[in-house]
Design a protein around this motif. Structure first.
Motif, short mmCIF file in Angstrom:
data_model
loop_
_atom_site.label_atom_id
_atom_site.label_comp_id
_atom_site.label_asym_id
_atom_site.label_seq_id
_atom_site.Cartn_x
_atom_site.Cartn_y
_atom_site.Cartn_z
N ASN A 54 0.84 -1.20 0.00
CA ASN A 54 0.00 0.00 0.00
C ASN A 54 0.88 1.25 0.00
N PRO A 55 0.62 2.21 -0.91
CA PRO A 55 1.45 3.42 -1.00
C PRO A 55 1.56 4.18 0.31
N ASP A 56 0.57 4.04 1.20
CA ASP A 56 0.65 4.75 2.47
C ASP A 56 1.79 4.22 3.35
N MET A 57 2.29 3.02 3.08
CA MET A 57 3.42 2.51 3.85
C MET A 57 4.68 3.29 3.52
N GLY B 60 10.65 -6.71 7.18
CA GLY B 60 9.83 -6.26 6.07
C GLY B 60 8.39 -5.99 6.48
N VAL B 61 7.73 -5.16 5.69
CA VAL B 61 6.38 -4.74 6.05
C VAL B 61 5.33 -5.82 5.77
N ASP C 174 -2.20 -8.93 4.43
CA ASP C 174 -0.96 -8.58 3.74
C ASP C 174 -0.78 -7.07 3.63
N ALA C 175 0.40 -6.67 3.14
CA ALA C 175 0.76 -5.25 3.10
C ALA C 175 -0.03 -4.48 2.05
N THR C 176 -0.67 -5.18 1.13
CA THR C 176 -1.49 -4.50 0.13
C THR C 176 -2.66 -3.77 0.79
N HIS C 177 -3.16 -4.33 1.88
CA HIS C 177 -4.38 -3.82 2.51
C HIS C 177 -4.12 -3.03 3.79
#
Length: 224
Positions: free
Chosen positions: A58-61, A157-158, A169-172
């Motif tokens: 996610n771009p917010d990460m 890792g995120v 997952d990191a996408t959400h």
């Protein structure tokens, strides 16, 4: 003396060639392991990691990392001399010790070096920072950073952090979740992103508020 100088020159050329090849390989392949991960294995803690392309995070990460660690990530060449000067002044005044390392410097350290080590390690860190800025570019630096940064004891890792703390997952990742992971990064062995307390919660809340600032001001333009 001439022999010694020739030997030193040859050794320097070999070192430069090997390190350029090493950095060049990591431009295209995920770093398989790091010295920090090795420390966890030696300590018997094990390692949890899951490489995830930046396009699936996610771009917010990335915005949270920029907000919390390196607001001028997209505009400096690897070193934020204003942040370094501010950190030195703060430390000289006897206030809480803070570093001025950029995301690029932290990535260089995490990918190629070990924790601690004093001035010798810092010099090597500066050298590798110059190399990754020249050979990788900002987007790859952020991708590697978000995949190998320590995000908890034995967690790297995120993606691994998102699954460990939030069970997806990191996408959400939501902005709040991304901010909480970013708040852990400075002291991952002493902080947890789930149900943070005190200064960690306040730091995460501050990062959360600044995610929107990073987006609106285009401070993430080099990775978006």
């Amino acid at each position: 003396m001439i022999f010694m100088l020739r030997w030193l020159a040859k050794a320097a050329l070999i070192f430069v060639g090997v390190t350029i090849l090493w950095v060049g390989l990591y431009r295209f392949m995920p770093p398989p392991f790091t010295f920090t991960m090795m420390g966890d294995v030696i300590a018997g803690r094990g390692v949890t990691k899951d490489w995830t392309p930046l396009s699936r995070i996610n771009p917010d990460m990335a915005r949270a990392a920029i907000a919390g660690e390196d607001a001028r990530f997209c505009s400096h060449n690897g070193f934020d001399f204003r942040a370094i000067s501010a950190a030195a002044l703060r430390n000289a005044q006897g206030r809480r010790i803070r570093g001025g390392s950029t995301i690029s410097q932290q990535t260089a350290k995490n990918a190629f070096l070990f924790q601690g080590g004093g001035y010798l390690r810092k010099g090597a860190e500066a050298y590798f920072t110059v190399l990754i800025e020249a050979l990788w570019g900002k987007r790859r630096i952020m991708e590697v950073y978000l995949n190998i940064a320590e995000t908890g004891i034995g967690t790297y890792g995120v993606e691994a952090a998102a699954i460990r703390y939030f069970h997806h997952d990191a996408t959400h990742l939501s902005p709040t979740e991304a901010a909480r992971i970013a708040a852990v990064l400075p002291l991952p062995k002493k902080r947890a992103a789930i149900d943070p307390r005190g200064s960690i919660r306040r730091h995460g809340n501050t990062i959360n508020r600044h995610i929107g600032v990073v987006r609106r001001a285009g401070l993430d333009k080099c990775v978006s």
